[in-house]
Design a protein around this motif. Structure first.
Motif, PDB file in Angstrom:
ATOM      1  N   TYR A  43     -10.572  -6.378   9.353  1.00 56.62           N
ATOM      2  CA  TYR A  43     -11.951  -6.857   9.210  1.00 56.62           C
ATOM      3  C   TYR A  43     -12.790  -6.569  10.452  1.00 56.62           C
ATOM      4  O   TYR A  43     -14.011  -6.498  10.385  1.00 56.62           O
ATOM      5  CB  TYR A  43     -11.962  -8.366   8.931  1.00 56.62           C
ATOM      6  N   ARG A  44     -12.139  -6.421  11.584  1.00 56.53           N
ATOM      7  CA  ARG A  44     -12.895  -6.324  12.832  1.00 56.53           C
ATOM      8  C   ARG A  44     -13.089  -4.870  13.244  1.00 56.53           C
ATOM      9  O   ARG A  44     -14.200  -4.467  13.576  1.00 56.53           O
ATOM     10  CB  ARG A  44     -12.143  -7.102  13.920  1.00 56.53           C
ATOM     11  N   THR A  45     -12.044  -4.081  13.174  1.00 58.21           N
ATOM     12  CA  THR A  45     -12.132  -2.693  13.655  1.00 58.21           C
ATOM     13  C   THR A  45     -12.414  -1.702  12.538  1.00 58.21           C
ATOM     14  O   THR A  45     -12.835  -0.573  12.810  1.00 58.21           O
ATOM     15  CB  THR A  45     -10.809  -2.271  14.314  1.00 58.21           C
ATOM     16  N   GLY A  46     -12.129  -2.093  11.310  1.00 57.37           N
ATOM     17  CA  GLY A  46     -12.285  -1.150  10.207  1.00 57.37           C
ATOM     18  C   GLY A  46     -11.122  -0.182  10.080  1.00 57.37           C
ATOM     19  O   GLY A  46     -11.193   0.783   9.315  1.00 57.37           O
ATOM     20  N   ARG A  47     -10.057  -0.417  10.786  1.00 57.59           N
ATOM     21  CA  ARG A  47      -8.908   0.483  10.723  1.00 57.59           C
ATOM     22  C   ARG A  47      -8.176   0.333   9.392  1.00 57.59           C
ATOM     23  O   ARG A  47      -7.898  -0.771   8.936  1.00 57.59           O
ATOM     24  CB  ARG A  47      -7.960   0.165  11.870  1.00 57.59           C
ATOM     25  N   LEU A  48      -7.831   1.473   8.806  1.00 61.74           N
ATOM     26  CA  LEU A  48      -7.141   1.519   7.506  1.00 61.74           C
ATOM     27  C   LEU A  48      -5.658   1.804   7.714  1.00 61.74           C
ATOM     28  O   LEU A  48      -5.298   2.752   8.411  1.00 61.74           O
ATOM     29  CB  LEU A  48      -7.765   2.633   6.656  1.00 61.74           C
ATOM     30  N   GLN A  49      -4.822   0.983   7.103  1.00 66.55           N
ATOM     31  CA  GLN A  49      -3.378   1.216   7.195  1.00 66.55           C
ATOM     32  C   GLN A  49      -2.923   2.243   6.155  1.00 66.55           C
ATOM     33  O   GLN A  49      -3.548   2.387   5.094  1.00 66.55           O
ATOM     34  CB  GLN A  49      -2.612  -0.089   6.942  1.00 66.55           C
ATOM     35  N   ASP A  50      -1.815   2.888   6.439  1.00 72.49           N
ATOM     36  CA  ASP A  50      -1.175   3.809   5.497  1.00 72.49           C
ATOM     37  C   ASP A  50      -0.278   2.975   4.576  1.00 72.49           C
ATOM     38  O   ASP A  50       0.876   2.693   4.893  1.00 72.49           O
ATOM     39  CB  ASP A  50      -0.367   4.842   6.279  1.00 72.49           C
ATOM     40  N   MET A  51      -0.849   2.554   3.457  1.00 72.47           N
ATOM     41  CA  MET A  51      -0.136   1.611   2.597  1.00 72.47           C
ATOM     42  C   MET A  51       1.206   2.147   2.109  1.00 72.47           C
ATOM     43  O   MET A  51       2.202   1.412   2.063  1.00 72.47           O
ATOM     44  CB  MET A  51      -1.014   1.235   1.400  1.00 72.47           C
ATOM     45  N   ALA A  52       1.248   3.421   1.791  1.00 71.24           N
ATOM     46  CA  ALA A  52       2.494   3.970   1.250  1.00 71.24           C
ATOM     47  C   ALA A  52       3.599   3.968   2.306  1.00 71.24           C
ATOM     48  O   ALA A  52       4.717   3.488   2.057  1.00 71.24           O
ATOM     49  CB  ALA A  52       2.251   5.391   0.737  1.00 71.24           C
ATOM     50  N   ALA A  53       3.300   4.484   3.486  1.00 67.70           N
ATOM     51  CA  ALA A  53       4.329   4.598   4.513  1.00 67.70           C
ATOM     52  C   ALA A  53       4.770   3.219   5.013  1.00 67.70           C
ATOM     53  O   ALA A  53       5.966   2.970   5.225  1.00 67.70           O
ATOM     54  CB  ALA A  53       3.804   5.443   5.682  1.00 67.70           C
ATOM     55  N   VAL A  54       3.804   2.335   5.186  1.00 62.04           N
ATOM     56  CA  VAL A  54       4.138   0.998   5.698  1.00 62.04           C
ATOM     57  C   VAL A  54       4.974   0.215   4.669  1.00 62.04           C
ATOM     58  O   VAL A  54       5.966  -0.441   5.007  1.00 62.04           O
ATOM     59  CB  VAL A  54       2.851   0.238   6.078  1.00 62.04           C
ATOM     60  N   THR A  55       4.571   0.300   3.408  1.00 63.21           N
ATOM     61  CA  THR A  55       5.331  -0.403   2.371  1.00 63.21           C
ATOM     62  C   THR A  55       6.755   0.137   2.302  1.00 63.21           C
ATOM     63  O   THR A  55       7.723  -0.633   2.195  1.00 63.21           O
ATOM     64  CB  THR A  55       4.624  -0.237   1.009  1.00 63.21           C
TER      65      THR A  55
END
Lengths: 414, 414
Positions: free
Chosen positions: A177-189
């Motif tokens: 919410y603060r930085t706007g950084r997007l996680q790699d949902m596939a790799a992290v999951t």
């Protein structure tokens, strides 16, 4: 401080002329003289929503009264609206419901996930995550060991170090919410699953801003907000996703009658509904659901690929235009790591944002030093991005933010 | 079956002429040709509510956008609306909040109460209580011993037998949803306290139907519904009461950011708000709160003594008029033991109610054999009570309910 932006406004106007989503702007009602870069806090009003709500209030409530539970389909709304959100989060039907607040839904999915891993006694979340996420890990897992990763480090590496056979659940924001950084949902999951833990994704700042692929990423649970990019209205109920493979064994403690297998049989004992319905609890707030239903009418016309392309075009343009101003950006420069916002640091971010608001540019401030600008692809133009950059340049160049009236602190809501 | 009612309609009309609340009827919008005896399921639409909601949607959301959290007072609504409900439940200010559903709030207060009596391992509720109450005792107290009293017996005697040093909490309906029986809140609360347990009162079927005296009765916790007698709109958020003496030690697990001592400081750890605010959880559904706010404008003009007097006049008249029909009543004949509804038994209650609905009389059916008629003093007249009794007499006398089209079963919502 530069005296002008690095591109002329006409360059932005040319991008607008080629924008396939430009027609959506007319489907919203926005106040005159406002440049609204806070749709990631509260989405704007779709133009057809007032009539939709009036009809619901006057005809369904006033005219239909109790009959509308069946005749107007009220009873089906939590599941029906969930299935209408499902394509936006990459979920097959029957795995998403609309109910309660994000916070309450976090409690439900965290508790459920912990019960699916009863032998594991640790929970992982992010330092600096949106606070309600952290608070709910306390409420849902008071006796579990708490482990934190940073939100701006190498997530895969940090998780790989923290994960072991004690970790039951990992709660992560898809977009910070603060930085706007997007996680790699596939790799992290995939990494979390390799360690035998479950993942809960908070989609508050990604749903409606970019395509989400819950099923394809093999996600376990997710929650998300409908009043930001989805434009469901202030405080419109949240959604909850649970992968179908977990339904049969899912036990959540908010065992209200709407989650019962047969709510109107008035059985004395709780028997959870088959499928996603067991995540429902009480009677839903139907006026607020009506606002969301109207917003989803609009979403059915949106191409998510075009949405993502425009979102990145808007944020890239703003980063390019404001780069000469010299404010450090918290938002990743790499487009694939970015949500739909730009966060810039300034030591006096609060009065600077107040000065921008007085000029009609509404963004928001995040303590201690963040200017946050949300870019909603459906109702913002490239020319408005240029205007916003120019407003920021001008406020900084003139130093108007130093005037005493901008100095007072006040509350704000994401 | 008698060919006419024991009193002429003119007798009812005479009562209306002397009714001090008769002016309230015009402050509601009710459909033509409908005799609405289901305000105890879903209250009617106050006439000024559509304009109130439209203004909120178009001006506060559409025009004010994120600024309305402060400028339109959205942030204060959960506490502010709670304090406006407080006089209706006999609570001093600062002990009532509006939030979430009744079911979610039951979870919060039950969990809180159990934590205040950690050494006690039993929970008491009522056999045949509204199901969500029973289901929530399972969800909130899965490991506690469960003890049940009957809901139509001698409550004080039954409680006196069940209560001992193992009982932490007793959950009771102030007015039973099915029979309309009213509990003696003062005497029951006093008995529960004498045994060292805490009480949670469910006010869903009493608030707005009769004066409630939580503070005077020394109640511990209460929850209640705002979409029945209060007319807040379908699914409008519930309220939660906690006596001030419990605030400091109250720990509820739904620890969302709205319950934090400083929600906008974005602190990493949960720190509960002082006072009743710690029972809040997530962002509230503001469109639904707007419906409730409009309804409460109307309630500020209501004299609760006159309300109770009219309620009893209406239910007494209905009992008197229908007594010759020979249907056994589940509702106490003694006015002081009665809420604002009358429940009559008929072996074919479902098709009988369907036939009444076809005639424009909307009540509801409760399995297996109950015809439930709710009497809302603000928008029902004595003449309408006469009309309702006549409709019932006629449906039974003609046997129209035996026609096949009335036989199908369907869902219903309290």
């Amino acid at each position: 401080m530069p005296s002008e932006l690095p591109l002329p406004r006409s360059a932005a106007e040319a991008l607008d002329a080629a924008d396939p989503l430009r027609g959506f702007r007319d489907r919203f009602t926005l106040p005159e003289g406002v440049l609204y870069l806070d749709g990631n806090s509260l989405g704007a009003l779709p133009a057809h929503t007032p009539a939709h709500i009036s009809r619901m209030v006057e005809q369904e409530w006033g005219g239909g009264l109790i009959r509308s539970w069946n005749e107007a389909g009220w009873y089906d709304l939590p599941r029906g609206l969930g299935d209408r959100i499902a394509p936006l989060v990459g979920a097959a039907a029957g795995q998403t419901v609309v109910c309660d607040s994000t916070s309450v839904n976090l409690f439900k999915v965290l508790t459920t996930a912990l019960r699916l891993r009863p032998e594991r006694r640790a929970i992982v979340s992010e330092l600096g995550s949106f606070p309600t996420d952290l608070y709910l890990t306390e409420g849902a897992a008071p006796a579990h060991e708490r482990r934190l990763i940073s939100r701006d480090g190498d997530t895969l590496r940090e998780l790989d170090e923290l994960l072991d056979q004690d970790v039951a659940v990992v709660l992560l924001s898809h977009v910070d919410y603060r930085t706007g950084r997007l996680q790699d949902m596939a790799a992290v999951t995939e990494l979390i699953h390799r360690h035998g833990a479950l993942v809960v994704w908070d989609l508050c700042h990604s749903v409606g801003a970019l395509p989400v692929r819950l099923d394809a990423c093999d996600a376990d649970f997710a929650v998300g907000c409908t009043y930001k990019y989805l434009n469901g209205g202030p405080g419109s109920p949240a959604f909850l996703y649970a992968a179908e493979r977990h339904h049969d064994r899912a036990e959540q403690p908010l065992t209200g009658w709407f989650g019962h297998a047969d709510p109107f049989a008035f059985e004395p004992g709780y028997r959870p509904a088959p499928g996603i319905g067991r995540f429902l609890t009480g009677t839903p707030p139907l006026l607020s659901l009506a606002g969301l239903a109207a917003a989803l009418d609009l979403w059915q016309d949106v191409d998510l690929g075009a949405l993502r392309a425009k979102s990145l075009a808007l944020t890239s343009l703003f980063l390019q235009l404001t780069e000469p101003l010299g404010l450090p950006s918290l938002t990743p420069a790499e487009p694939s790591e970015r949500g739909s916002q730009v966060s810039l640091r300034h030591p006096q971010a609060y009065p600077v944002m107040q000065a921008l608001i007085e000029r009609g540019l509404i963004g928001d401030f995040r303590a201690p030093d963040v200017l946050r600008f949300g870019f909603t692809p459906l109702y913002l133009s490239h020319a408005q991005v240029w205007d916003a950059a120019e407003a920021l340049r001008d406020v900084l160049a003139t130093g108007v933010w130093r005037e005493p009236r901008f100095a007072a602190a006040a509350g704000a809501v994401t």
